[in-house]
Design an enzyme around this catalytic site. Structure first.
Site, mmCIF file in Angstrom:
data_model
loop_
_atom_site.group_PDB
_atom_site.id
_atom_site.type_symbol
_atom_site.label_atom_id
_atom_site.label_comp_id
_atom_site.label_asym_id
_atom_site.label_seq_id
_atom_site.Cartn_x
_atom_site.Cartn_y
_atom_site.Cartn_z
ATOM 1 N N GLY A 1 47.183 -36.725 56.440
ATOM 2 C CA GLY A 1 47.698 -35.841 55.405
ATOM 3 C C GLY A 1 49.030 -36.318 54.873
ATOM 4 O O GLY A 1 49.317 -37.519 54.832
ATOM 5 N N SER A 2 49.870 -35.365 54.484
ATOM 6 C CA SER A 2 51.133 -35.685 53.826
ATOM 7 C C SER A 2 52.212 -36.072 54.826
ATOM 8 O O SER A 2 52.134 -35.753 56.013
ATOM 9 C CB SER A 2 51.623 -34.471 53.029
ATOM 10 O OG SER A 2 51.999 -33.415 53.903
ATOM 11 N N VAL A 3 53.251 -36.745 54.316
ATOM 12 C CA VAL A 3 54.396 -37.100 55.155
ATOM 13 C C VAL A 3 55.077 -35.836 55.675
ATOM 14 O O VAL A 3 55.410 -35.733 56.861
ATOM 15 C CB VAL A 3 55.399 -37.959 54.364
ATOM 16 C CG1 VAL A 3 56.667 -38.185 55.179
ATOM 17 C CG2 VAL A 3 54.774 -39.295 53.974
ATOM 18 N N CYS B 1 43.954 -42.668 50.220
ATOM 19 C CA CYS B 1 45.201 -42.989 50.916
ATOM 20 C C CYS B 1 45.594 -44.450 50.731
ATOM 21 O O CYS B 1 46.750 -44.812 50.968
ATOM 22 C CB CYS B 1 45.073 -42.656 52.402
ATOM 23 S SG CYS B 1 43.623 -43.377 53.195
ATOM 24 N N GLU C 1 48.432 -40.178 60.201
ATOM 25 C CA GLU C 1 48.452 -40.998 58.984
ATOM 26 C C GLU C 1 49.114 -40.157 57.911
ATOM 27 O O GLU C 1 48.588 -39.106 57.520
ATOM 28 C CB GLU C 1 47.035 -41.389 58.565
ATOM 29 C CG GLU C 1 46.979 -42.240 57.309
ATOM 30 C CD GLU C 1 45.574 -42.391 56.766
ATOM 31 O OE1 GLU C 1 45.426 -42.370 55.525
ATOM 32 O OE2 GLU C 1 44.638 -42.518 57.570
ATOM 33 N N GLY D 1 53.892 -32.669 56.085
ATOM 34 C CA GLY D 1 53.095 -31.943 57.072
ATOM 35 C C GLY D 1 52.933 -32.713 58.361
ATOM 36 O O GLY D 1 53.051 -32.153 59.467
ATOM 37 N N GLY D 2 52.676 -34.008 58.254
ATOM 38 C CA GLY D 2 52.490 -34.826 59.447
ATOM 39 C C GLY D 2 53.753 -34.949 60.262
ATOM 40 O O GLY D 2 53.713 -34.898 61.503
#
Length: 509
Positions: free
Chosen positions: A221-223, A282, A245, A225-226
């Site tokens: 997912g997103s930077v 991605c 990721e 959220g991750g």
């Protein structure tokens, strides 16, 4: 307070379709994790695991039409794309079944005592065991291959780890359907339903990563959220591995010689790659270094023509659409940034593809143009026009970690003449997959594949695609001086399971 309902939403209209479930409470997350923990014993037999994975693929294929219809209603990715993605998912499950049967992933090493060594070597026997319950956070852009039955789940089950999936809010109805299919496959082998848990809701995702029985996590997912989940995993009383990721720019470098040799073909190929799936991959090429020359102009003309002919597309949800439009507007407003084909709203619910250009020198130093070095999710890319090799090196030195890095070389450069080999080596520190004369979109499921890269592309050095993805959910253990009668069958001298191993320094197949 009552739990919030979970709705299926049509991205083509933005309207709710049906209520699918309710967001999981802390108690429901706890129940799912405990059920998964209790199912571990059912996965200890590798024969059962392999058969379960194959049955899961069979059941998914049997339900293909219903699953593809449900996926298209929630993602607007189209039946052709989704049918191919489901086939990839089934292939992946069967590939891991083969890996489980082969047994090399256990990495068995046996060393008998050697008193003549300095220092003396005792009896040592090493192999890998499953970590335990794995939390999987589904991706939005791959509702099959990186979701409930995707690579994280398949590799975790192959390792012998039960899974609890946090469903992605963009495809909750599909998530429920796929979970039922996998549980049906589990029942065929007397594996409890708890082997695959499914929870919905933002708070449920936080509860899941904090649960003391969760032993590892996988995320796509997103930077933002991750990184939040990664920090939660590290802040636990007992930290756990978090394989995330997060985001990738996937830079592309086109040499002057390559542009002169086949600029039109490179421009057309770039257009196809950056607009594939409405730019929601991605590994979409988000930054292209192209020469500021006549050859570079020909490349841009080809790119302009191809992107202009691309039909508007529907993004996965309206939040992503809003973020895409805002991101394009912010980037277009920077000094010296031009928009030969303007990306933006293609309609009330669609977006149109486009690309930006900027002098590469604007990216060689810190400033407002650093925004162009961040991923913009959707059908847009940035072409940085360079005037010399110094500018190329300066831009590359400022790039964050990526999943992929690509260089387009001329035929002579690809044959080893000029700086071809040097450029490949310069790109290697930037990414987990380095491509020559190709495009990064399309991640083959193969034993040699690596889908990962330096942070922020991923939070670990592992891959989420390919056979070695199973290694994320295992840990090595060594038995020293243990009598044969006390050893697991994998470590007995007579090798009753017929495993590949290294026995007293010699590799046995």
């Amino acid at each position: 307070m009552a739990a919030s309902p979970v709705w299926s939403v049509d991205p083509r209209t933005g309207k709710q379709r049906e209520q699918v479930a309710v967001e999981a409470t802390a108690q429901e997350v706890d129940a799912a994790v405990r059920a998964a923990h209790a199912a571990r014993e059912a996965l200890t037999d590798r024969t059962v695991r392999a058969a379960f994975l194959r049955s899961a693929a069979d059941e998914l294929e049997a339900a293909r039409d219903r699953l593809v219809e449900a996926a298209d209603a929630e993602t607007a990715l189209g039946p052709v794309r989704l049918t191919g993605e489901l086939a990839r998912t089934c292939y992946q499950l069967r590939a891991f079944a083969g890996i489980v049967e082969e047994g090399a992933f256990l990495d068995v090493v046996i060393d008998h005592p050697d008193d003549s060594a300095t220092p003396p070597v005792p009896d040592l026997r090493r192999y890998k065991i499953p970590l335990g319950v794995v939390a999987v956070y589904s991706a939005s852009n791959f509702p099959f291959a990186f979701s409930v039955a995707g690579g994280d789940t398949a590799s975790a089950l192959a390792a012998g780890c039960p899974v609890v999936v946090k469903a992605h809010p963009d495809h909750p109805a599909l998530s429920e359907l796929v979970a039922k299919v996998i549980r049906r496959a589990a029942a065929r082998h007397q594996v409890p339903d708890g082997v695959l848990g499914l929870v919905h809701g933002f708070d449920a995702g936080i509860e899941l990563i904090r649960h003391p029985m969760v032993a590892a996590a996988g995320f796509t997912g997103s930077v933002r959220g991750g990184r939040a989940l990664f920090d939660e995993a590290a802040a636990r009383p007992v930290p756990i591995p978090f394989h995330g990721e997060l985001g990738s720019l996937n830079p592309v470098l086109v040499t002057e010689a390559a542009a002169a040799e086949r600029g039109e073909a490179i421009g057309a190929g770039l257009a196809g790659s950056m607009t594939l799936g409405a730019g929601q991959f991605c590994v979409k090429p988000g930054l292209v270094l192209a020469p500021a020359s006549a050859a570079g102009d020909a490349l841009l003309k080809s790119l302009t023509d191809a992107v202009s002919d691309t039909d508007p597309g529907v993004l996965l949800d309206h939040r992503m659409r809003d973020n895409f439009l805002a991101g394009v507007t912010e980037r277009t407003g920077l000094p010296d940034v031009e928009s030969p084909v303007t990306a933006g709203a293609g309609g009330e619910h669609t977006v149109s593809a486009g690309f930006l250009t900027v002098p590469a020198k604007r990216l060689t130093r810190e400033g407002a143009h650093d925004l162009l070095l961040e991923e913009c999710f959707g059908p847009v890319t940035v072409v940085a026009r360079y005037t010399d090799e110094a500018e190329v090196r300066a831009v590359l030195s400022r790039l964050p970690g990526n999943l992929t890095a690509t260089v387009h070389l001329s035929s002579e450069e690809a044959a080893g003449q000029g700086r071809g080999a040097e450029l490949v080596q310069e790109l290697t520190p930037l990414a987990g997959r380095v491509l020559v004369n190709g495009w990064p979109t399309g991640v083959a499921v193969a034993p040699a594949q690596h889908h990962g890269g330096p942070y922020p592309a991923t939070t670990s050095t592992s891959t989420s695609v390919g056979g070695t993805a199973i290694e994320r959910w295992l840990r090595p253990v060594v038995y020293q001086g243990a009598p044969e009668a006390l050893l697991p069958p994998e470590l007995k001298d007579d090798n009753p399971l017929g495993l590949p191993r290294r026995f007293n320094g010699r590799l046995e197949h």
